[in-house]
Scaffold this motif. Structure first.
Motif, short mmCIF file in Angstrom:
data_model
loop_
_atom_site.label_atom_id
_atom_site.label_comp_id
_atom_site.label_asym_id
_atom_site.label_seq_id
_atom_site.Cartn_x
_atom_site.Cartn_y
_atom_site.Cartn_z
N ASN A 172 0.98 -1.21 0.10
CA ASN A 172 0.01 -0.16 -0.01
C ASN A 172 0.88 1.09 0.03
N PHE A 173 1.99 1.43 0.82
CA PHE A 173 2.97 2.51 0.71
C PHE A 173 3.58 2.66 -0.62
N ILE A 174 3.61 1.52 -1.42
CA ILE A 174 4.32 1.76 -2.86
C ILE A 174 3.59 2.23 -3.75
N ILE A 175 2.18 1.89 -3.80
CA ILE A 175 1.18 2.41 -4.64
C ILE A 175 0.70 3.80 -4.17
N SER A 176 1.19 3.98 -2.98
CA SER A 176 0.55 5.62 -2.41
C SER A 176 1.78 6.61 -3.06
N ILE A 177 2.73 6.28 -3.29
CA ILE A 177 3.92 7.47 -3.64
C ILE A 177 3.39 8.17 -4.95
N PRO A 178 3.14 7.63 -5.89
CA PRO A 178 2.61 8.73 -7.05
C PRO A 178 1.42 9.38 -6.72
N VAL A 179 0.59 8.64 -5.85
CA VAL A 179 -0.57 9.74 -5.26
C VAL A 179 -0.23 10.89 -4.57
N ILE A 180 0.75 10.53 -3.57
CA ILE A 180 1.35 11.74 -2.79
C ILE A 180 1.83 12.72 -3.50
N ILE A 181 2.92 12.24 -4.76
CA ILE A 181 3.46 13.34 -5.60
C ILE A 181 2.48 14.09 -6.33
N ALA A 182 1.40 13.23 -6.83
CA ALA A 182 0.15 13.95 -7.34
C ALA A 182 -0.65 15.25 -6.80
N PHE A 183 -0.56 14.81 -5.73
CA PHE A 183 -1.44 15.77 -4.45
C PHE A 183 -0.48 17.11 -4.30
N VAL A 184 0.58 16.79 -4.13
CA VAL A 184 1.79 17.76 -4.08
C VAL A 184 1.62 18.77 -5.28
N MET A 185 1.90 18.28 -6.42
CA MET A 185 2.10 18.91 -7.62
C MET A 185 0.60 19.49 -7.83
N ARG A 186 -0.57 19.18 -7.45
CA ARG A 186 -1.84 19.64 -7.76
C ARG A 186 -1.99 20.84 -6.96
N PHE A 187 -1.11 20.93 -5.79
CA PHE A 187 -1.26 22.03 -4.94
C PHE A 187 -0.40 23.14 -5.40
N THR A 188 0.60 22.78 -6.23
CA THR A 188 1.74 23.66 -6.83
C THR A 188 1.12 24.11 -8.15
N LYS A 203 1.62 1.24 -12.83
CA LYS A 203 2.97 0.75 -12.78
C LYS A 203 3.60 0.52 -11.46
N PHE A 204 3.46 1.37 -10.68
CA PHE A 204 4.04 1.05 -9.32
C PHE A 204 3.02 -0.10 -8.68
N ALA A 205 1.91 -0.29 -9.16
CA ALA A 205 1.00 -1.35 -8.53
C ALA A 205 1.79 -2.65 -8.90
N PHE A 206 2.51 -2.61 -9.68
CA PHE A 206 3.28 -4.03 -10.04
C PHE A 206 3.98 -4.52 -9.00
N PHE A 207 4.65 -3.60 -8.07
CA PHE A 207 5.19 -4.07 -6.67
C PHE A 207 4.16 -4.55 -5.83
N TYR A 208 2.76 -4.16 -5.78
CA TYR A 208 1.78 -4.61 -5.04
C TYR A 208 1.51 -5.74 -5.42
N VAL A 209 1.34 -6.03 -6.77
CA VAL A 209 1.26 -7.37 -7.17
C VAL A 209 2.13 -8.61 -6.53
N VAL A 210 3.47 -8.17 -6.56
CA VAL A 210 4.44 -9.06 -6.07
C VAL A 210 4.12 -9.26 -4.45
N CYS A 211 3.81 -7.99 -3.74
CA CYS A 211 3.40 -8.36 -2.40
C CYS A 211 2.42 -9.29 -2.36
N LEU A 212 1.26 -9.08 -3.00
CA LEU A 212 0.03 -10.06 -3.09
C LEU A 212 0.51 -11.53 -3.21
#
Length: 235
Positions: A172-188, A203-212
């Motif tokens: 979950n932390f891995i797939i949250s990385i692009p989300v956090i970046i998106a929100f930061v850039m949204r406010f900028t 693409k980041f969710a591939f690592f989530y697939v590995v975790c699953l």
């Protein structure tokens, strides 16, 4: 081949297909594992659609629409996965799919508004209606699932459940990385990353697939163990 757009999506889809085949063979078929397999399938379908749009040229509106219809089921499925990990069964649980269904109905009416605006080797960008509202409904379940996992990791004493919880929390932390970046850039004031957030997150969710995959195998007993006792997660 001069145009490599979408090749990254094809590669990930192929690896996810191989993982699915192996998990069908080696993982136990309980409720948790079945939900995890469905999540991996959803992500594989999205990557396949992105390949067809970016490499094959099938970028007419219904294709990005189908991609969004497919991937919109990811967040509620993650909630269902977590509920099955902790044996939480409730007749109201299916309500987590309601926002997805509402979006699908609305987007069916405005399919012509879906546009693939650009493609690269690794990701695509899209233009579609109600992007901000879609994002809010999309990421909220993922945030909720992450909070639940953090609380359970802090208080759970069952070794197997704790291990699986930690694996899923990392995913979950891995797939949250692009989300956090998106929100930061949204406010900028930068919206470009918002347009490609779905593609990048998958693409980041591939690592989530590995975790699953790891969690499913950890949640599958050997033949001798299955003969002697019930699994910790209901079959």
């Amino acid at each position: 081949m001069d145009n490599w757009n979408g090749i990254g999506s094809l590669l990930i889809a192929c690896v996810e297909l191989i993982l699915l085949i192996n998990l069908f063979i080696f993982a136990e078929k309980n409720k948790f594992n079945k939900t995890a397999i469905l999540i991996i399938f959803v992500l594989m379908v999205y990557q396949s659609l992105e390949f067809f749009m970016c490499q094959v040229g099938l970028d007419f509106p219904i294709m990005p629409y189908l991609a969004f219809v497919d991937i919109i089921f990811l967040p509620p499925l993650i909630i269902v996965l977590i509920s099955r990990l902790y044996s939480y069964e409730n007749k109201f649980l299916n309500l987590v799919f309601l926002p997805a269904i509402v979006f699908i109905i609305y987007y069916t009416i405005v399919i012509d508004k879906f546009v693939v605006t650009s493609c690269t080797v690794l990701y695509a960008t899209y233009s579609f209606p109600l992007g901000d509202l879609y994002g809010a409904f999309y990421y909220l379940p993922i945030i909720i699932a992450t909070i639940i996992l953090i609380k359970k990791v802090s208080h759970n004493t069952d070794k197997k459940i704790l291990k699986i919880s930690k694996i899923l929390l990392f995913g979950n932390f891995i797939i949250s990385i692009p989300v956090i970046i998106a929100f930061v850039m949204r406010f900028t004031g930068s919206y470009y990353f918002i347009e490609m957030i779905e593609s990048v997150m998958c693409k980041f969710a591939f690592f989530y697939v590995v975790c699953l995959s790891i969690a499913m195998l950890y949640n599958s007993k050997g033949r001798d163990e299955r003969d002697n006792s019930e699994h910790i997660l209901d079959n």
